[in-house]
Design an enzyme around this catalytic site. Structure first.
Site, PDB file in Angstrom:
ATOM      1  N   ASP A  16      -7.857  -4.351  -0.329  1.00 33.51           N
ATOM      2  CA  ASP A  16      -8.426  -4.598  -1.659  1.00 33.51           C
ATOM      3  C   ASP A  16      -8.316  -6.071  -2.047  1.00 33.51           C
ATOM      4  O   ASP A  16      -9.182  -6.599  -2.749  1.00 33.51           O
ATOM      5  CB  ASP A  16      -7.718  -3.738  -2.710  1.00 33.51           C
ATOM      6  CG  ASP A  16      -7.880  -2.259  -2.439  1.00 33.51           C
ATOM      7  OD1 ASP A  16      -9.019  -1.822  -2.275  1.00 33.51           O
ATOM      8  OD2 ASP A  16      -6.860  -1.550  -2.365  1.00 33.51           O
TER       9      ASP A  16
ATOM     10  N   HIS B  72       0.859  -1.184   0.000  1.00 32.99           N
ATOM     11  CA  HIS B  72       0.000   0.000   0.000  1.00 32.99           C
ATOM     12  C   HIS B  72       0.889   1.227   0.000  1.00 32.99           C
ATOM     13  O   HIS B  72       1.947   1.237   0.633  1.00 32.99           O
ATOM     14  CB  HIS B  72      -0.899  -0.006   1.249  1.00 32.99           C
ATOM     15  CG  HIS B  72      -2.042   0.962   1.181  1.00 32.99           C
ATOM     16  ND1 HIS B  72      -1.893   2.303   1.436  1.00 32.99           N
ATOM     17  CD2 HIS B  72      -3.354   0.779   0.873  1.00 32.99           C
ATOM     18  CE1 HIS B  72      -3.074   2.896   1.299  1.00 32.99           C
ATOM     19  NE2 HIS B  72      -3.965   2.010   0.959  1.00 32.99           N
TER      20      HIS B  72
END
Length: 445
Positions: free
Chosen positions: A379, A321
């Protein structure tokens, strides 16, 4: 706490000294204030830098620039911390429902039992949309991407609700916030129904926020639709984990649009447009596309090798991320939810799942990924959950927008209440031609 009666709690910004900047070409030095908030790194106040030096800063992507003062969300990416109004995301996801988190983001405090009942009732009784708005959907092609539909119908809300577009009236700001949070599930479900050619389902006041969304999405007039409590709780957690995430691309877009004093519905539509990009809200859809590309478990070593090759364009989606240099705190919660959903649905041999679980195992054990802290992110798991629940990949970003609406409108509302708020006007480093003389058409070679 009703925020229309007063601002939410803000910690004091303290001046803790100065930073001296010296221009080596002239020898001139200027002192810039050094500021400190309640959490996070100290900040150099450069508002007078141009006036003092004649220079701007150059910061593509604004990765080193604080664009606003905010008391809503705090992220420490190195430590894997995400706080909403001071509360850890882990505690909120475990002990609260989505509407409690909405109340927290909008009003600054978690509701007491009476406030929760009142807030839930307000949202529940705003879930219907104007009947004429439903006719907007028929103007889109059936194969239109649901995010294209959501951009249009969200912006169109301003044409129907004139009594909540006076952005300088605190009461109207809150009414607009309630309407957006309430109507987004209805409009999202309608976007799905339109794409599959099924009739719209009206919201039901006897269902919770997540239950209502699932009912409007998957129910039909032909037979009763019973919402599984595990699936509705999973949906609720997905909403909580996506409710706000500080000054990201879409949130900054909402604030920038709002700085021009655009109405709140237009501002949220701009956030939806920014979220649409695969580098932002489309990441979980990209995870499913990646799993499709890999195809089978026995091809994983080939793609792991490609992912490690810096000259190969292939990238593992759903790992690492930009903000978190540790395990994304939301991913740990989503991982458990993922297993609960797959268990209740009895999904054990789904091809995508087998590939995903093997990739997860490798990422948590392989030295290459561990050293680089490329952990599975939120995600990665949310894409698997949503696919298992029956959502097409084109709806993934719509669900993200639905959940993030409360964060966007809370940030917009905070910006409108900020006495230091100005219209956004970034500067640039110009690299075009210098000034030159105009040449008449008949003399140009």
């Amino acid at each position: 706490m009703d925020s229309s009666k007063g601002p939410c709690w803000h910690g004091e910004v303290k001046s803790v000294g100065t930073v001296t900047v010296t221009d080596d070409t002239t020898g001139k030095s200027v002192k810039l204030p050094l500021l400190e908030g309640t959490e996070g790194p100290r900040v150099i106040d450069i508002r007078k830098l141009y006036a003092e030096t004649g220079y701007f800063t150059f910061d593509p992507g604004f990765t080193s620039t604080g664009s606003c003062e905010s008391a809503i969300t705090y992220i420490d990416g190195d430590q894997g911390i995400l706080l909403h109004r001071g509360y850890a995301i882990q505690d909120l996801a475990e002990h609260c429902d989505y509407l409690e988190v909405c109340h927290l983001l909008l009003n600054g405090e978690l509701p007491n039992p009476q406030q929760k009942e009142e807030f839930s009732r307000t949202i529940t009784y705003h879930t219907m949309v104007h009947e004429q708005l439903a006719k907007f959907y028929s103007g889109f092609r059936r194969d239109a991407h649901p995010m294209a539909v959501m951009c249009g119908v969200t912006g169109a809300l301003s044409a129907f609700y004139h009594d909540s577009t006076d952005i300088f009236d605190p009461k109207q700001r809150m009414i607009a916030a309630h309407r957006l949070v309430a109507k987004m599930p209805t409009m999202s479900a309608m976007a799905y129904k339109y794409s599959v050619g099924q009739p719209f389902m009206y919201p039901r006041n006897d269902l919770s926020y997540a239950e209502n969304f699932l009912y409007m999405t998957f129910g039909t007039p032909c037979e009763p639709y019973k919402v599984d409590p595990i699936l509705s709780r999973a949906m609720d957690k997905i909403f909580i984990l996506h409710a706000d995430h500080e000054q990201n691309a879409s949130t900054s877009t909402v604030r920038l649009a709002g700085s021009s004093h655009a109405n709140p519905f237009a501002c949220i539509a701009s956030g939806i447009a920014a979220l649409w990009g695969p580098a932002h809200g489309g990441a979980n859809e990209a995870v499913l596309n990646m799993l499709d590309q890999i195809g089978s478990v026995d091809r994983i070593p080939e793609f792991i090798k490609r992912a490690k090759d810096k000259n190969d364009p292939f990238r593992l989606m759903g790992f690492g991320h930009r903000v978190y240099k540790n395990y994304d705190p939301r991913a740990k919660i989503m991982r458990q939810t993922c297993y609960e959903v797959l268990d209740v649905l009895g999904i054990k041999d789904e091809p995508h799942l087998a590939i995903a679980m093997e990739l997860e195992k490798i990422a948590l054990e392989d030295e290459y990924f561990v050293e680089r802290k490329l952990y599975p992110n939120v995600d990665f798991y949310s894409g698997i959950i949503l696919k298992a629940m029956g959502f097409p990949t084109s709806m993934f970003t719509v669900l993200f927008a639905l959940a993030r609406t409360v964060g966007w409108i809370s940030q917009w509302k905070e910006m409108m209440e900020d006495p230091q708020q100005k219209i956004g006007r970034p500067r640039q480093l110009y690299t075009g031609r210098p000034g030159r003389a105009f040449v008449p058409l008949n003399k140009r070679g």
